[in-house]
Design a protein around this motif. Sequence first.
Motif, PDB file in Angstrom:
ATOM      1  N   VAL A 131       0.842  -1.202   0.000  1.00  0.00           N
ATOM      2  CA  VAL A 131       0.000   0.000   0.000  1.00  0.00           C
ATOM      3  C   VAL A 131       0.880   1.256   0.000  1.00  0.00           C
ATOM      4  O   VAL A 131       0.609   2.217  -0.740  1.00  0.00           O
ATOM      5  N   LEU A 132       1.926   1.264   0.821  1.00  0.00           N
ATOM      6  CA  LEU A 132       2.825   2.424   0.875  1.00  0.00           C
ATOM      7  C   LEU A 132       3.496   2.666  -0.479  1.00  0.00           C
ATOM      8  O   LEU A 132       3.598   3.810  -0.934  1.00  0.00           O
ATOM      9  N   ARG A 133       3.951   1.606  -1.112  1.00  0.00           N
ATOM     10  CA  ARG A 133       4.617   1.769  -2.414  1.00  0.00           C
ATOM     11  C   ARG A 133       3.658   2.351  -3.453  1.00  0.00           C
ATOM     12  O   ARG A 133       4.038   3.192  -4.271  1.00  0.00           O
ATOM     13  N   ASN A 134       2.410   1.879  -3.430  1.00  0.00           N
ATOM     14  CA  ASN A 134       1.437   2.303  -4.437  1.00  0.00           C
ATOM     15  C   ASN A 134       0.847   3.685  -4.177  1.00  0.00           C
ATOM     16  O   ASN A 134       0.384   4.351  -5.102  1.00  0.00           O
ATOM     17  N   PHE A 135       0.848   4.102  -2.899  1.00  0.00           N
ATOM     18  CA  PHE A 135       0.208   5.374  -2.555  1.00  0.00           C
ATOM     19  C   PHE A 135       1.138   6.250  -1.725  1.00  0.00           C
ATOM     20  O   PHE A 135       0.743   6.856  -0.738  1.00  0.00           O
ATOM     21  N   LEU A 136       2.379   6.323  -2.177  1.00  0.00           N
ATOM     22  CA  LEU A 136       3.399   7.101  -1.465  1.00  0.00           C
ATOM     23  C   LEU A 136       3.022   8.577  -1.382  1.00  0.00           C
ATOM     24  O   LEU A 136       3.425   9.278  -0.453  1.00  0.00           O
ATOM     25  N   HIS A 137       2.221   9.037  -2.307  1.00  0.00           N
ATOM     26  CA  HIS A 137       1.824  10.450  -2.343  1.00  0.00           C
ATOM     27  C   HIS A 137       0.754  10.787  -1.305  1.00  0.00           C
ATOM     28  O   HIS A 137       0.549  11.953  -0.981  1.00  0.00           O
ATOM     29  N   ASN A 138       0.069   9.772  -0.783  1.00  0.00           N
ATOM     30  CA  ASN A 138      -1.080  10.009   0.094  1.00  0.00           C
ATOM     31  C   ASN A 138      -0.629  10.148   1.550  1.00  0.00           C
ATOM     32  O   ASN A 138      -0.219   9.178   2.186  1.00  0.00           O
ATOM     33  N   GLU A 139      -0.711  11.351   2.082  1.00  0.00           N
ATOM     34  CA  GLU A 139      -0.198  11.631   3.428  1.00  0.00           C
ATOM     35  C   GLU A 139      -0.930  10.815   4.499  1.00  0.00           C
ATOM     36  O   GLU A 139      -0.317  10.299   5.429  1.00  0.00           O
ATOM     37  N   LYS A 140      -2.242  10.721   4.367  1.00  0.00           N
ATOM     38  CA  LYS A 140      -3.039  10.024   5.377  1.00  0.00           C
ATOM     39  C   LYS A 140      -2.701   8.535   5.416  1.00  0.00           C
ATOM     40  O   LYS A 140      -2.558   7.935   6.494  1.00  0.00           O
ATOM     41  N   ILE A 141      -2.578   7.935   4.236  1.00  0.00           N
ATOM     42  CA  ILE A 141      -2.228   6.513   4.158  1.00  0.00           C
ATOM     43  C   ILE A 141      -0.829   6.281   4.723  1.00  0.00           C
ATOM     44  O   ILE A 141      -0.595   5.331   5.484  1.00  0.00           O
ATOM     45  N   CYS A 142       0.120   7.145   4.367  1.00  0.00           N
ATOM     46  CA  CYS A 142       1.497   6.997   4.864  1.00  0.00           C
ATOM     47  C   CYS A 142       1.557   7.139   6.384  1.00  0.00           C
ATOM     48  O   CYS A 142       2.252   6.371   7.058  1.00  0.00           O
ATOM     49  N   LEU A 143       0.820   8.112   6.914  1.00  0.00           N
ATOM     50  CA  LEU A 143       0.777   8.306   8.360  1.00  0.00           C
ATOM     51  C   LEU A 143       0.268   7.057   9.058  1.00  0.00           C
ATOM     52  O   LEU A 143       0.870   6.561  10.023  1.00  0.00           O
ATOM     53  N   SER A 144      -0.838   6.513   8.564  1.00  0.00           N
ATOM     54  CA  SER A 144      -1.448   5.342   9.196  1.00  0.00           C
ATOM     55  C   SER A 144      -0.567   4.104   9.080  1.00  0.00           C
ATOM     56  O   SER A 144      -0.355   3.388  10.059  1.00  0.00           O
ATOM     57  N   CYS A 145      -0.049   3.852   7.882  1.00  0.00           N
ATOM     58  CA  CYS A 145       0.764   2.643   7.679  1.00  0.00           C
ATOM     59  C   CYS A 145       2.044   2.677   8.508  1.00  0.00           C
ATOM     60  O   CYS A 145       2.452   1.656   9.062  1.00  0.00           O
ATOM     61  N   CYS A 146       2.680   3.840   8.603  1.00  0.00           N
ATOM     62  CA  CYS A 146       3.888   3.949   9.435  1.00  0.00           C
ATOM     63  C   CYS A 146       3.550   3.732  10.904  1.00  0.00           C
ATOM     64  O   CYS A 146       4.331   3.141  11.650  1.00  0.00           O
ATOM     65  N   GLY A 147       2.366   4.213  11.309  1.00  0.00           N
ATOM     66  CA  GLY A 147       1.926   3.979  12.678  1.00  0.00           C
ATOM     67  C   GLY A 147       1.738   2.507  12.974  1.00  0.00           C
ATOM     68  O   GLY A 147       2.128   2.015  14.044  1.00  0.00           O
ATOM     69  N   VAL A 148       1.154   1.780  12.019  1.00  0.00           N
ATOM     70  CA  VAL A 148       0.974   0.330  12.197  1.00  0.00           C
ATOM     71  C   VAL A 148       2.326  -0.373  12.208  1.00  0.00           C
ATOM     72  O   VAL A 148       2.580  -1.251  13.034  1.00  0.00           O
ATOM     73  N   LEU A 149       3.210   0.020  11.291  1.00  0.00           N
ATOM     74  CA  LEU A 149       4.541  -0.601  11.235  1.00  0.00           C
ATOM     75  C   LEU A 149       5.285  -0.440  12.550  1.00  0.00           C
ATOM     76  O   LEU A 149       5.953  -1.366  13.023  1.00  0.00           O
ATOM     77  N   TRP A 150       5.173   0.754  13.134  1.00  0.00           N
ATOM     78  CA  TRP A 150       5.832   0.991  14.422  1.00  0.00           C
ATOM     79  C   TRP A 150       5.306  -0.007  15.464  1.00  0.00           C
ATOM     80  O   TRP A 150       6.083  -0.601  16.219  1.00  0.00           O
ATOM     81  N   SER A 151       3.996  -0.200  15.509  1.00  0.00           N
ATOM     82  CA  SER A 151       3.404  -1.125  16.481  1.00  0.00           C
ATOM     83  C   SER A 151       3.830  -2.565  16.223  1.00  0.00           C
ATOM     84  O   SER A 151       4.070  -3.331  17.159  1.00  0.00           O
ATOM     85  N   LEU A 152       3.929  -2.943  14.945  1.00  0.00           N
ATOM     86  CA  LEU A 152       4.255  -4.336  14.608  1.00  0.00           C
ATOM     87  C   LEU A 152       5.743  -4.634  14.737  1.00  0.00           C
ATOM     88  O   LEU A 152       6.135  -5.761  15.033  1.00  0.00           O
ATOM     89  N   ALA A 153       6.576  -3.617  14.532  1.00  0.00           N
ATOM     90  CA  ALA A 153       8.026  -3.839  14.530  1.00  0.00           C
ATOM     91  C   ALA A 153       8.619  -3.997  15.923  1.00  0.00           C
ATOM     92  O   ALA A 153       9.740  -4.487  16.064  1.00  0.00           O
ATOM     93  N   VAL A 154       7.889  -3.588  16.953  1.00  0.00           N
ATOM     94  CA  VAL A 154       8.458  -3.656  18.298  1.00  0.00           C
ATOM     95  C   VAL A 154       8.366  -5.060  18.903  1.00  0.00           C
ATOM     96  O   VAL A 154       8.858  -5.293  20.001  1.00  0.00           O
ATOM     97  N   SER A 155       7.759  -5.996  18.200  1.00  0.00           N
ATOM     98  CA  SER A 155       7.620  -7.351  18.724  1.00  0.00           C
ATOM     99  C   SER A 155       8.876  -8.177  18.467  1.00  0.00           C
ATOM    100  O   SER A 155       9.611  -7.954  17.514  1.00  0.00           O
ATOM    101  N   GLU A 156       9.097  -9.153  19.335  1.00  0.00           N
ATOM    102  CA  GLU A 156      10.234 -10.061  19.142  1.00  0.00           C
ATOM    103  C   GLU A 156       9.872 -11.192  18.181  1.00  0.00           C
ATOM    104  O   GLU A 156      10.734 -11.942  17.743  1.00  0.00           O
ATOM    105  N   ASN A 157       8.587 -11.326  17.862  1.00  0.00           N
ATOM    106  CA  ASN A 157       8.134 -12.479  17.078  1.00  0.00           C
ATOM    107  C   ASN A 157       7.977 -12.198  15.593  1.00  0.00           C
ATOM    108  O   ASN A 157       7.424 -12.998  14.862  1.00  0.00           O
ATOM    109  N   VAL A 158       8.449 -11.044  15.143  1.00  0.00           N
ATOM    110  CA  VAL A 158       8.229 -10.673  13.753  1.00  0.00           C
ATOM    111  C   VAL A 158       9.395 -11.111  12.877  1.00  0.00           C
ATOM    112  O   VAL A 158      10.542 -11.156  13.316  1.00  0.00           O
TER     113      VAL A 158
END
Length: 312
Positions: A131-158
């Motif tokens: 989604v980020l690659r396809n809609f890099l221009h969309n500020e709202k999508i980028c904000l949300s996806c980065c927020g989710v990535l931050w939450s998912l990346a802090v796990s030890e199980n990823v």
Amino acid sequence: EFMQAFWDIEEAQAKAIQHLGSFVRDKSALPYLLTCTELITLAMKTHVDSLKLQVDGCSLLLEILSQAVEQDVVLALDENVTSSLLDTLRTHSENEELLSLVCTLLMMISANEVAAENLREAGAIPDLLSVLRNFLHNEKICLSCCGVLWSLAVSENVDQALLRSAVPVTSAVLQEHLQNGAVSEAACSALWALSLQGCLTENEYDPTTALLLDALSTNPERPVLVKNTCLALASLIRLSEIPALRFIRDSKGSGINLIKAACHLHLNDAGVVEGICVLLNEMVQYDEVVLEMVSQKMEELLFDMKSNFPFS
């Protein structure tokens, strides 16, 4: 009962969602609406090909969850909710308006540890990166996806390989939206989480450091961005001298000057000062950096920080 009785009839589900939507302005209806979230997502999952039902369902969920956050109501969303939203994202991967709604919902629910784990297990990261690659221009999508990535990346199980593939995409988001403080903040936070997991290659140390310095220079007034950018830089400098040297020799100006300016701007913010102290603590392991810090009279800054927080 109506939604349960006619679960397989699209028109019935669409009308039920519209009817529930008429209650969202009544804040006293929130407890009732919260009991309907699973029925809404079931309707969305059953009729995933219906674009209008997906938009109406996501809009209603967004209203419900936003009210829950405002009223400090703890949400208990099971894996069916995350599964349904991912189905919607995957089925309508080219519809920008709907993806914006879905990604906002995913960001909100990923703040919950159980929901974040459900997203990880459901394989959300490749979808988010696509989604980020396809809609890099969309500020709202980028904000949300980065927020989710931050939450998912802090796990030890990823999966580390998955996280490594997120680095260039997240960097591209930051580069594209440097002037947008909120998006930059989310991207810097995601890069911090990725750097903590050791996901950057040695070739990425230098350009990532330069990009983080650009974010710091462009958005010095945002305390969360300043703190998380300092912590991201600290985690990189802990690993290698390359980012440390870039920090003091950046062509756009020394990172030390940026840190001094940011510290004076946020001298009363304990979180920011702590982030700066973590960064400085990593920098002093390199002799050349220490010499530069001395020449820049960093001891004066340290004295100011110590004076403001004598018991920290």
